[in-house]
Motif scaffolding. Structure first.
Motif, short mmCIF file in Angstrom:
data_model
loop_
_atom_site.label_atom_id
_atom_site.label_comp_id
_atom_site.label_asym_id
_atom_site.label_seq_id
_atom_site.Cartn_x
_atom_site.Cartn_y
_atom_site.Cartn_z
N LEU A 92 -18.97 -13.97 20.90
CA LEU A 92 -18.97 -12.98 19.82
C LEU A 92 -19.82 -13.48 18.67
O LEU A 92 -20.14 -14.69 18.60
CB LEU A 92 -17.54 -12.74 19.33
CG LEU A 92 -16.56 -12.02 20.25
CD1 LEU A 92 -15.17 -12.03 19.62
CD2 LEU A 92 -17.01 -10.59 20.53
N THR A 96 -17.08 -13.34 13.52
CA THR A 96 -15.94 -12.59 14.06
C THR A 96 -14.73 -13.47 14.32
O THR A 96 -13.59 -13.06 14.14
CB THR A 96 -16.35 -11.88 15.37
OG1 THR A 96 -17.49 -11.08 15.13
CG2 THR A 96 -15.22 -11.00 15.88
N GLU A 239 -13.47 -5.36 24.04
CA GLU A 239 -13.59 -4.29 23.08
C GLU A 239 -12.58 -3.21 23.41
O GLU A 239 -12.53 -2.71 24.53
CB GLU A 239 -15.01 -3.72 23.09
CG GLU A 239 -16.04 -4.68 22.52
CD GLU A 239 -17.34 -3.98 22.18
OE1 GLU A 239 -17.32 -2.78 21.91
OE2 GLU A 239 -18.38 -4.66 22.20
N PRO A 241 -11.52 0.34 21.98
CA PRO A 241 -11.78 1.42 21.02
C PRO A 241 -10.49 1.96 20.43
O PRO A 241 -9.42 1.90 21.05
CB PRO A 241 -12.47 2.49 21.88
CG PRO A 241 -12.96 1.77 23.09
CD PRO A 241 -11.99 0.65 23.33
N PRO A 317 -10.84 -4.61 13.90
CA PRO A 317 -12.10 -4.70 14.63
C PRO A 317 -11.94 -4.27 16.08
O PRO A 317 -10.85 -4.35 16.66
CB PRO A 317 -12.47 -6.18 14.52
CG PRO A 317 -11.73 -6.67 13.32
CD PRO A 317 -10.46 -5.88 13.26
N ALA A 318 -13.03 -3.81 16.66
CA ALA A 318 -12.97 -3.32 18.05
C ALA A 318 -12.68 -4.43 19.04
O ALA A 318 -12.22 -4.18 20.14
CB ALA A 318 -14.28 -2.62 18.41
N CYS A 319 -12.98 -5.69 18.68
CA CYS A 319 -12.76 -6.80 19.61
C CYS A 319 -11.37 -7.38 19.42
O CYS A 319 -10.89 -7.54 18.30
CB CYS A 319 -13.80 -7.88 19.38
SG CYS A 319 -15.44 -7.43 19.96
N HIS A 320 -10.73 -7.68 20.54
CA HIS A 320 -9.39 -8.24 20.51
C HIS A 320 -9.32 -9.40 21.49
O HIS A 320 -10.03 -9.42 22.50
CB HIS A 320 -8.36 -7.19 20.89
CG HIS A 320 -8.33 -6.01 19.97
ND1 HIS A 320 -7.62 -5.99 18.79
CD2 HIS A 320 -8.94 -4.81 20.04
CE1 HIS A 320 -7.79 -4.84 18.18
NE2 HIS A 320 -8.58 -4.10 18.93
#
Length: 327
Positions: A92, A96, A239, A241, A317-320
């Motif tokens: 990433l 992030t 990601e 959404p 954020p879209a990333c987890h």
């Protein structure tokens, strides 16, 4: 261009600096340590993407990159408890990680405690096809070229099938987990990927000795490891959404703010209604699978929080960070 970092994995906070220095001494990009309370995340500067190296026809560079990454992961798992990150899903933008990882520190500590003391081994068995075919000489005599090729293929395939089944049967009760098979592109070889406690390779050797003697004559065993348990328990980033969170929330019929215990209770109730064993002919396997995935998603995103707010997750954020399931 925004600098990117690759997550290598998590280690206990005690001794993490020493581990970082040990890995940094190996060939590879610069290392960084991100303390997260009881654990620490080990990161390194991201290498050029494999696709870019392939497009540049730099095969040697790609092999060096992969070898360096593997050496660092192997060294980390040999150092003590270590939870690896999936190399294909752990890169990433550098900025992030400090925002993403602290929220999952408690969950990462639990996953490390559960999975960090295990190793992965590849078990490869090989034998001589000539010796096997010599024993079947009578079956092959007098055959034409096409029939000969077909018969040889059938003999080799039967030997692989018998030995593969015997290997998996011998391993299953002695190791923590067995993957179906490690890919072996050879006519006279089979393989399996297994997971054992650190230092537990004697269980693999015991399994090999437990196989029928007729299937292990003139068979050579190749054990490759120890490796971090990437095939069984690896952290990864994904990601997610906001609309996926909304769908999961609606499917589980959750209030706007939900405690982990309530999330689990709602899932159990829905699973009881949808599971094929309960719903009978009215069962919808697709809907059950969707509900199970929704529960896993929200539980993973909740981490160690005492309460989960829908609006907070959809604004995040879209990333987890997704962590492996408990054993």
């Amino acid at each position: 261009m925004t600098a990117r970092q690759r997550l290598l994995g998590f280690a206990p906070a005690a001794g993490a600096e020493e581990l970082r220095d040990r890995l940094a001494a190996l060939p590879g990009p610069p290392m960084e340590l991100l303390p997260l309370g009881p654990v620490a995340a080990l990161l390194q500067a991201a290498e050029p993407p494999a696709r870019a190296l392939l497009l540049a026809k730099d095969r040697a560079g790609l092999l060096r990159q992969l070898a360096a990454l593997q050496r660092r992961l192997e060294a980390a798992c040999l150092s003590g408890p270590f939870l690896p990150a999936d190399p294909g899903a752990a890169t990433l933008p550098e900025a992030t990680w400090p925002a993403l990882l602290p929220a999952q520190a408690a969950a990462a500590a639990r996953a490390l405690a559960c999975h960090g003391g295990t190793h992965q081994w590849d078990v490869i068995l090989r034998w001589s096809p000539e010796a096997l075919l010599t024993a079947q000489r009578g079956r092959l005599e007098g055959l034409g070229r096409a029939a000969m090729a077909e018969a040889v293929g059938a003999i080799l395939a039967q030997a692989r099938t018998l030995r593969q089944a015997a290997l998996l049967q011998a391993l299953a009760p002695r190791v923590l987990a067995v993957a179906e098979a490690a890919p072996v592109a050879e006519d006279a070889a089979i393989g399996a990927t297994v997971r054992v406690p650190a230092g537990g390779e004697a269980a693999i050797e015991a399994a090999l000795f437990a196989m029928p003697a007729a299937l292990t004559q003139e068979v050579a065993a190749d054990l490759r490891g120890p490796l971090p348990p990437l095939a069984f328990a690896a952290a990864r980033v994904a990601e997610v959404p906001a609309d996926a969170i909304d769908r999961a929330w609606s499917l589980l019929e959750l209030p706007e703010v939900v405690a982990p215990a309530e999330l689990h209770r709602r899932w159990r109730g829905l699973a009881g209604r949808l599971h094929p064993d309960q719903a009978g002919q009215a069962a919808d396997p697709g809907r059950f699978a969707e509900a199970a995935e929704a529960y896993r998603l929200l539980r993973g995103l909740a981490g160690g929080a005492t309460a989960v707010r829908r609006a907070t997750l959809t604004r995040s954020p879209a990333c987890h960070l997704l962590l492996p399931e408990p054993l």
